[in-house]
Design an enzyme around this catalytic site. Structure first.
Site, PDB file in Angstrom:
ATOM      1  N   ARG A 196     -77.487  46.050  27.638  1.00 51.86           N
ATOM      2  CA  ARG A 196     -76.435  45.892  28.018  1.00 51.86           C
ATOM      3  C   ARG A 196     -75.517  46.007  26.534  1.00 51.86           C
ATOM      4  O   ARG A 196     -74.148  46.527  26.780  1.00 51.86           O
ATOM      5  CB  ARG A 196     -75.905  44.367  28.369  1.00 51.86           C
ATOM      6  CG  ARG A 196     -76.477  43.931  29.767  1.00 51.86           C
ATOM      7  CD  ARG A 196     -76.048  42.574  29.965  1.00 51.86           C
ATOM      8  NE  ARG A 196     -76.726  41.779  28.952  1.00 51.86           N
ATOM      9  CZ  ARG A 196     -76.532  40.564  28.841  1.00 51.86           C
ATOM     10  NH1 ARG A 196     -75.246  39.962  29.441  1.00 51.86           N
ATOM     11  NH2 ARG A 196     -77.025  39.870  27.667  1.00 51.86           N
ATOM     12  N   GLU A 248     -72.568  36.465  16.230  1.00 49.32           N
ATOM     13  CA  GLU A 248     -71.380  35.467  15.746  1.00 49.32           C
ATOM     14  C   GLU A 248     -71.066  36.013  14.583  1.00 49.32           C
ATOM     15  O   GLU A 248     -71.815  36.041  13.669  1.00 49.32           O
ATOM     16  CB  GLU A 248     -72.269  34.222  15.556  1.00 49.32           C
ATOM     17  CG  GLU A 248     -71.157  33.032  15.317  1.00 49.32           C
ATOM     18  CD  GLU A 248     -71.879  31.588  15.404  1.00 49.32           C
ATOM     19  OE1 GLU A 248     -71.834  30.978  16.502  1.00 49.32           O
ATOM     20  OE2 GLU A 248     -72.569  31.293  14.566  1.00 49.32           O
ATOM     21  N   GLN A 308     -55.184  34.303   7.636  1.00 46.62           N
ATOM     22  CA  GLN A 308     -54.676  35.402   7.948  1.00 46.62           C
ATOM     23  C   GLN A 308     -55.776  36.669   8.217  1.00 46.62           C
ATOM     24  O   GLN A 308     -56.645  36.646   7.195  1.00 46.62           O
ATOM     25  CB  GLN A 308     -53.835  35.927   6.751  1.00 46.62           C
ATOM     26  CG  GLN A 308     -53.221  37.293   6.714  1.00 46.62           C
ATOM     27  CD  GLN A 308     -52.023  37.620   5.668  1.00 46.62           C
ATOM     28  OE1 GLN A 308     -51.555  36.840   5.284  1.00 46.62           O
ATOM     29  NE2 GLN A 308     -52.074  38.829   5.116  1.00 46.62           N
ATOM     30  N   ASP A 309     -55.790  37.338   9.053  1.00 45.64           N
ATOM     31  CA  ASP A 309     -56.776  38.441   9.365  1.00 45.64           C
ATOM     32  C   ASP A 309     -55.980  39.756   9.149  1.00 45.64           C
ATOM     33  O   ASP A 309     -54.605  39.905   9.734  1.00 45.64           O
ATOM     34  CB  ASP A 309     -57.133  38.440  10.651  1.00 45.64           C
ATOM     35  CG  ASP A 309     -58.153  37.404  11.095  1.00 45.64           C
ATOM     36  OD1 ASP A 309     -58.511  36.461   9.919  1.00 45.64           O
ATOM     37  OD2 ASP A 309     -59.088  37.345  11.930  1.00 45.64           O
ATOM     38  N   ARG A 335     -59.361  52.260  -1.496  1.00 42.43           N
ATOM     39  CA  ARG A 335     -58.296  51.249  -1.324  1.00 42.43           C
ATOM     40  C   ARG A 335     -58.688  50.359  -2.251  1.00 42.43           C
ATOM     41  O   ARG A 335     -59.888  49.647  -2.327  1.00 42.43           O
ATOM     42  CB  ARG A 335     -58.275  50.804   0.080  1.00 42.43           C
ATOM     43  CG  ARG A 335     -57.791  51.623   0.977  1.00 42.43           C
ATOM     44  CD  ARG A 335     -57.555  51.025   1.977  1.00 42.43           C
ATOM     45  NE  ARG A 335     -57.019  51.825   3.442  1.00 42.43           N
ATOM     46  CZ  ARG A 335     -55.809  52.083   3.674  1.00 42.43           C
ATOM     47  NH1 ARG A 335     -54.917  51.441   3.199  1.00 42.43           N
ATOM     48  NH2 ARG A 335     -55.642  53.020   4.881  1.00 42.43           N
ATOM     49  N   LYS A 361     -61.799  36.493   0.389  1.00 39.84           N
ATOM     50  CA  LYS A 361     -61.693  37.219   1.758  1.00 39.84           C
ATOM     51  C   LYS A 361     -63.061  37.345   1.897  1.00 39.84           C
ATOM     52  O   LYS A 361     -64.228  37.119   1.283  1.00 39.84           O
ATOM     53  CB  LYS A 361     -61.389  38.728   1.237  1.00 39.84           C
ATOM     54  CG  LYS A 361     -60.129  38.703   0.518  1.00 39.84           C
ATOM     55  CD  LYS A 361     -59.819  40.197   0.297  1.00 39.84           C
ATOM     56  CE  LYS A 361     -58.377  40.154  -0.267  1.00 39.84           C
ATOM     57  NZ  LYS A 361     -57.891  41.745  -0.987  1.00 39.84           N
ATOM     58  N   TYR A 381     -60.581  42.001   7.335  1.00 43.72           N
ATOM     59  CA  TYR A 381     -60.822  41.037   6.496  1.00 43.72           C
ATOM     60  C   TYR A 381     -59.947  39.664   6.727  1.00 43.72           C
ATOM     61  O   TYR A 381     -59.068  39.805   7.297  1.00 43.72           O
ATOM     62  CB  TYR A 381     -60.707  41.448   5.177  1.00 43.72           C
ATOM     63  CG  TYR A 381     -59.342  42.285   4.530  1.00 43.72           C
ATOM     64  CD1 TYR A 381     -58.674  41.515   3.857  1.00 43.72           C
ATOM     65  CD2 TYR A 381     -59.213  43.402   5.177  1.00 43.72           C
ATOM     66  CE1 TYR A 381     -57.434  42.104   3.293  1.00 43.72           C
ATOM     67  CE2 TYR A 381     -58.049  44.270   4.634  1.00 43.72           C
ATOM     68  CZ  TYR A 381     -57.192  43.247   3.847  1.00 43.72           C
ATOM     69  OH  TYR A 381     -56.035  43.939   3.439  1.00 43.72           O
ATOM     70  N   GLU A 406     -49.142  40.147  -6.459  1.00 49.64           N
ATOM     71  CA  GLU A 406     -50.190  41.191  -6.356  1.00 49.64           C
ATOM     72  C   GLU A 406     -50.355  41.799  -7.408  1.00 49.64           C
ATOM     73  O   GLU A 406     -49.761  42.028  -8.426  1.00 49.64           O
ATOM     74  CB  GLU A 406     -50.054  42.248  -5.080  1.00 49.64           C
ATOM     75  CG  GLU A 406     -48.782  43.159  -5.483  1.00 49.64           C
ATOM     76  CD  GLU A 406     -48.570  44.102  -4.257  1.00 49.64           C
ATOM     77  OE1 GLU A 406     -49.268  44.162  -3.366  1.00 49.64           O
ATOM     78  OE2 GLU A 406     -47.710  44.883  -4.352  1.00 49.64           O
TER      79      GLU A 406
END
Length: 181
Positions: A23, A28, A47-48, A59, A72, A132, A143
């Site tokens: 299938r 997980e 936060q995702d 990046r 992360k 992430y 940042e």
């Protein structure tokens, strides 16, 4: 779930147990208790984020400073990237060193990057979707970044220089030597 520490202390490769049959597959992608048992790290993700990029996109190298620093857990949903973590902890024996790993939809590996690290990736497939989880909220004022082709770090992004696509913002990041850490 298999958890293996990288040469950079506190940075871990996570390889899930994948169950396949006719299938498809199931796995997980994260289990807090298993991760904590394997590493001693209790991580409350809040936060995702997700991005999609084409081949050649680099990046990073990005990080958050001070109270807004982020751990992360990164993975690839489709395609393949070279993922890079840079130790920016001044008191660390591996300060200024980096670790890289190929993450792909096929190998389903993930990388846990603790606070105090810079992070970046390059897309080495035609396209890639990257996901992430973060343990702290993004804060623009906190940042920071380091130029992807910094000579001190000497990161091999697995791309030819003429293939590299970098955002305007990332083109003007400082070198490692000049970064505000």
């Amino acid at each position: 779930m298999k958890v293996e520490e990288t040469p950079l202390s506190g940075c871990y490769i996570i390889e899930p147990a994948v169950f396949e049959d006719d299938r498809g597959y199931f796995f997980e992608s994260f289990n807090h208790k298993k991760f904590e048992d394997a590493t001693g790290v209790s991580i409350p993700f809040v936060q995702d984020n997700q991005s999609q990029s084409q081949k050649g996109v680099v990046r990073g190298i990005h990080y958050q400073c001070g109270e807004w620093a982020q751990s992360k857990l990164v993975r690839v949903l489709s395609g393949k990237v070279l993922d890079v973590a840079v130790d920016l902890r001044k008191d660390s024996p591996t300060f200024g060193k980096h670790f890289s790993i190929v993450l792909s939809a096929e190998n389903k590996k993930q990388l846990y990057i603790p606070r105090g690290f810079g992070h970046g990736f390059s897309v080495i497939s035609e396209t890639a979707e990257f996901s992430y989880k973060c343990d702290n909220y993004y804060n623009k004022a906190s940042e920071g970044g380091i130029i992807y082709n910094d000579p001190f770090l000497g990161i091999d992004w697995h791309l030819n220089e003429d293939e590299v696509i970098v955002s305007e913002k990332d083109l003007y990041l400082p070198t490692f030597e000049n970064a505000k850490l």
